[in-house]
Design a protein around this motif. Structure first.
Motif, PDB file in Angstrom:
ATOM      1  N   TYR A  27      25.163  -8.724  15.257  1.00  0.00           N
ATOM      2  CA  TYR A  27      24.819  -9.610  14.146  1.00  0.00           C
ATOM      3  C   TYR A  27      24.897  -8.884  12.799  1.00  0.00           C
ATOM      4  O   TYR A  27      25.424  -9.408  11.828  1.00  0.00           O
ATOM      5  CB  TYR A  27      23.417 -10.185  14.353  1.00  0.00           C
ATOM      6  N   PHE A  28      24.370  -7.672  12.762  1.00  0.00           N
ATOM      7  CA  PHE A  28      24.306  -6.937  11.499  1.00  0.00           C
ATOM      8  C   PHE A  28      25.485  -5.990  11.288  1.00  0.00           C
ATOM      9  O   PHE A  28      25.646  -5.436  10.217  1.00  0.00           O
ATOM     10  CB  PHE A  28      23.007  -6.133  11.412  1.00  0.00           C
ATOM     11  N   GLY A  29      26.275  -5.781  12.305  1.00  0.00           N
ATOM     12  CA  GLY A  29      27.400  -4.848  12.219  1.00  0.00           C
ATOM     13  C   GLY A  29      27.290  -3.810  13.309  1.00  0.00           C
ATOM     14  O   GLY A  29      26.222  -3.238  13.516  1.00  0.00           O
ATOM     15  N   ALA A  30      28.356  -3.574  13.998  1.00  0.00           N
ATOM     16  CA  ALA A  30      28.298  -2.748  15.199  1.00  0.00           C
ATOM     17  C   ALA A  30      28.654  -1.283  14.960  1.00  0.00           C
ATOM     18  O   ALA A  30      28.666  -0.499  15.894  1.00  0.00           O
ATOM     19  CB  ALA A  30      29.212  -3.332  16.269  1.00  0.00           C
ATOM     20  N   THR A  31      28.936  -0.895  13.740  1.00  0.00           N
ATOM     21  CA  THR A  31      29.272   0.509  13.515  1.00  0.00           C
ATOM     22  C   THR A  31      28.017   1.322  13.202  1.00  0.00           C
ATOM     23  O   THR A  31      27.001   0.780  12.746  1.00  0.00           O
ATOM     24  CB  THR A  31      30.267   0.675  12.348  1.00  0.00           C
ATOM     25  N   LYS A  32      28.130   2.603  13.416  1.00  0.00           N
ATOM     26  CA  LYS A  32      27.007   3.491  13.124  1.00  0.00           C
ATOM     27  C   LYS A  32      26.638   3.436  11.646  1.00  0.00           C
ATOM     28  O   LYS A  32      25.458   3.378  11.294  1.00  0.00           O
ATOM     29  CB  LYS A  32      27.370   4.921  13.535  1.00  0.00           C
ATOM     30  N   GLU A  33      27.636   3.417  10.787  1.00  0.00           N
ATOM     31  CA  GLU A  33      27.383   3.384   9.346  1.00  0.00           C
ATOM     32  C   GLU A  33      26.653   2.101   8.939  1.00  0.00           C
ATOM     33  O   GLU A  33      25.739   2.133   8.108  1.00  0.00           O
ATOM     34  CB  GLU A  33      28.693   3.522   8.572  1.00  0.00           C
ATOM     35  N   GLU A  34      27.057   0.984   9.530  1.00  0.00           N
ATOM     36  CA  GLU A  34      26.377  -0.285   9.216  1.00  0.00           C
ATOM     37  C   GLU A  34      24.934  -0.258   9.715  1.00  0.00           C
ATOM     38  O   GLU A  34      24.028  -0.723   9.026  1.00  0.00           O
ATOM     39  CB  GLU A  34      27.142  -1.460   9.833  1.00  0.00           C
ATOM     40  N   PHE A  35      24.733   0.298  10.901  1.00  0.00           N
ATOM     41  CA  PHE A  35      23.380   0.409  11.437  1.00  0.00           C
ATOM     42  C   PHE A  35      22.517   1.286  10.539  1.00  0.00           C
ATOM     43  O   PHE A  35      21.413   0.914  10.157  1.00  0.00           O
ATOM     44  CB  PHE A  35      23.420   0.985  12.859  1.00  0.00           C
ATOM     45  N   LEU A  36      23.023   2.460  10.198  1.00  0.00           N
ATOM     46  CA  LEU A  36      22.246   3.403   9.401  1.00  0.00           C
ATOM     47  C   LEU A  36      21.940   2.868   8.013  1.00  0.00           C
ATOM     48  O   LEU A  36      20.917   3.219   7.418  1.00  0.00           O
ATOM     49  CB  LEU A  36      22.981   4.742   9.302  1.00  0.00           C
ATOM     50  N   GLY A  37      22.794   1.988   7.495  1.00  0.00           N
ATOM     51  CA  GLY A  37      22.613   1.479   6.142  1.00  0.00           C
ATOM     52  C   GLY A  37      21.841   0.176   6.040  1.00  0.00           C
ATOM     53  O   GLY A  37      21.708  -0.370   4.950  1.00  0.00           O
ATOM     54  N   ASN A  38      21.307  -0.316   7.159  1.00  0.00           N
ATOM     55  CA  ASN A  38      20.671  -1.629   7.131  1.00  0.00           C
ATOM     56  C   ASN A  38      19.261  -1.555   7.709  1.00  0.00           C
ATOM     57  O   ASN A  38      19.080  -1.491   8.926  1.00  0.00           O
ATOM     58  CB  ASN A  38      21.519  -2.630   7.924  1.00  0.00           C
ATOM     59  N   SER A  39      18.258  -1.588   6.861  1.00  0.00           N
ATOM     60  CA  SER A  39      16.873  -1.453   7.322  1.00  0.00           C
ATOM     61  C   SER A  39      16.421  -2.649   8.158  1.00  0.00           C
ATOM     62  O   SER A  39      15.559  -2.499   9.028  1.00  0.00           O
ATOM     63  CB  SER A  39      15.934  -1.255   6.134  1.00  0.00           C
ATOM     64  N   ILE A  40      16.988  -3.812   7.934  1.00  0.00           N
ATOM     65  CA  ILE A  40      16.622  -4.976   8.753  1.00  0.00           C
ATOM     66  C   ILE A  40      17.131  -4.771  10.178  1.00  0.00           C
ATOM     67  O   ILE A  40      16.426  -5.061  11.150  1.00  0.00           O
ATOM     68  CB  ILE A  40      17.177  -6.278   8.139  1.00  0.00           C
ATOM     69  N   CYS A  41      18.333  -4.235  10.296  1.00  0.00           N
ATOM     70  CA  CYS A  41      18.891  -3.922  11.611  1.00  0.00           C
ATOM     71  C   CYS A  41      18.049  -2.855  12.308  1.00  0.00           C
ATOM     72  O   CYS A  41      17.755  -2.967  13.498  1.00  0.00           O
ATOM     73  CB  CYS A  41      20.340  -3.467  11.464  1.00  0.00           C
ATOM     74  N   HIS A  42      17.634  -1.829  11.556  1.00  0.00           N
ATOM     75  CA  HIS A  42      16.753  -0.793  12.123  1.00  0.00           C
ATOM     76  C   HIS A  42      15.528  -1.448  12.752  1.00  0.00           C
ATOM     77  O   HIS A  42      15.181  -1.167  13.895  1.00  0.00           O
ATOM     78  CB  HIS A  42      16.190   0.155  11.058  1.00  0.00           C
ATOM     79  N   GLY A  43      14.868  -2.270  11.959  1.00  0.00           N
ATOM     80  CA  GLY A  43      13.620  -2.878  12.406  1.00  0.00           C
ATOM     81  C   GLY A  43      13.796  -3.725  13.645  1.00  0.00           C
ATOM     82  O   GLY A  43      13.008  -3.629  14.596  1.00  0.00           O
ATOM     83  N   ALA A  44      14.827  -4.555  13.653  1.00  0.00           N
ATOM     84  CA  ALA A  44      15.050  -5.443  14.792  1.00  0.00           C
ATOM     85  C   ALA A  44      15.411  -4.650  16.054  1.00  0.00           C
ATOM     86  O   ALA A  44      14.836  -4.875  17.129  1.00  0.00           O
ATOM     87  CB  ALA A  44      16.143  -6.449  14.460  1.00  0.00           C
ATOM     88  N   ALA A  45      16.342  -3.719  15.939  1.00  0.00           N
ATOM     89  CA  ALA A  45      16.754  -2.939  17.108  1.00  0.00           C
ATOM     90  C   ALA A  45      15.618  -2.052  17.608  1.00  0.00           C
ATOM     91  O   ALA A  45      15.414  -1.915  18.820  1.00  0.00           O
ATOM     92  CB  ALA A  45      17.984  -2.095  16.771  1.00  0.00           C
ATOM     93  N   CYS A  46      14.870  -1.478  16.690  1.00  0.00           N
ATOM     94  CA  CYS A  46      13.761  -0.599  17.081  1.00  0.00           C
ATOM     95  C   CYS A  46      12.645  -1.363  17.774  1.00  0.00           C
ATOM     96  O   CYS A  46      12.030  -0.848  18.717  1.00  0.00           O
ATOM     97  CB  CYS A  46      13.230   0.164  15.874  1.00  0.00           C
ATOM     98  N   MET A  47      12.372  -2.580  17.335  1.00  0.00           N
ATOM     99  CA  MET A  47      11.348  -3.381  18.010  1.00  0.00           C
ATOM    100  C   MET A  47      11.749  -3.641  19.453  1.00  0.00           C
ATOM    101  O   MET A  47      10.931  -3.518  20.372  1.00  0.00           O
ATOM    102  CB  MET A  47      11.133  -4.700  17.263  1.00  0.00           C
ATOM    103  N   GLU A  48      13.003  -3.990  19.667  1.00  0.00           N
ATOM    104  CA  GLU A  48      13.479  -4.232  21.032  1.00  0.00           C
ATOM    105  C   GLU A  48      13.424  -2.948  21.854  1.00  0.00           C
ATOM    106  O   GLU A  48      13.044  -2.970  23.029  1.00  0.00           O
ATOM    107  CB  GLU A  48      14.892  -4.806  21.012  1.00  0.00           C
ATOM    108  N   PHE A  49      13.793  -1.827  21.257  1.00  0.00           N
ATOM    109  CA  PHE A  49      13.739  -0.536  21.954  1.00  0.00           C
ATOM    110  C   PHE A  49      12.293  -0.222  22.351  1.00  0.00           C
ATOM    111  O   PHE A  49      12.024   0.223  23.459  1.00  0.00           O
ATOM    112  CB  PHE A  49      14.294   0.570  21.062  1.00  0.00           C
ATOM    113  N   GLN A  50      11.384  -0.473  21.442  1.00  0.00           N
ATOM    114  CA  GLN A  50       9.969  -0.223  21.726  1.00  0.00           C
ATOM    115  C   GLN A  50       9.505  -1.080  22.906  1.00  0.00           C
ATOM    116  O   GLN A  50       8.780  -0.603  23.785  1.00  0.00           O
ATOM    117  CB  GLN A  50       9.126  -0.517  20.487  1.00  0.00           C
ATOM    118  N   LEU A  51       9.934  -2.337  22.952  1.00  0.00           N
ATOM    119  CA  LEU A  51       9.556  -3.228  24.056  1.00  0.00           C
ATOM    120  C   LEU A  51      10.136  -2.745  25.383  1.00  0.00           C
ATOM    121  O   LEU A  51       9.484  -2.859  26.426  1.00  0.00           O
ATOM    122  CB  LEU A  51       9.987  -4.656  23.753  1.00  0.00           C
TER     123      LEU A  51
END
Length: 129
Positions: A27-51
């Protein structure tokens, strides 16, 4: 291996959370650079990882003892770290764990569910805006 209904439910949820991590990245971009540059993506992916990490804590020893290829401790520790030290998170390491550990975990969980005739809960893709 025969699994309990309780373990099956946890495995279903963990598989779903693994899929939601990848859905978030798509949804937010599948590249490492897009992930690292998007705090909303961090939050969403990290919440799922935590679960996912919390789910590992709930599984029986039978499940944990029969999946030596799954880095259970590393995934659980990363989930705990995200939950308690999010502001100190190294998102490059999280990216690595997402791409190295989560696929192994998801495959193991899905295979156990299939072997025991349990449904795998699918995530419906969210159209990108």
């Amino acid at each position: 291996m025969i699994i309990s209904e309780r373990d099956a439910h946890i495995l279903q949820k963990m598989t779903q959370h693994c899929d939601e991590i990848y859905e978030t990245l798509q949804y937010f971009g599948a590249t490492k650079e897009e992930f690292l540059g998007n705090s909303i993506c961090h939050g969403a992916a990290c919440m799922e990882f935590q679960l996912v990490g919390e789910g590992i804590k709930l599984l029986s020893r039978n499940i944990l003892g029969n999946g030596p290829e799954v880095p259970w401790n590393r995934i659980q520790e990363m989930g705990d770290f995200i939950g308690t030290q999010y502001y100190n998170a190294d998102f490059e390491k999280i990216w690595d764990r997402i791409h190295e550990d989560i696929p192994v975990l998801r495959e193991y969980c899905a295979n156990l569910l299939k072997e025991n005739n349990y449904e795998i809960i699918r995530v419906s893709p969210i159209p990108r805006k």
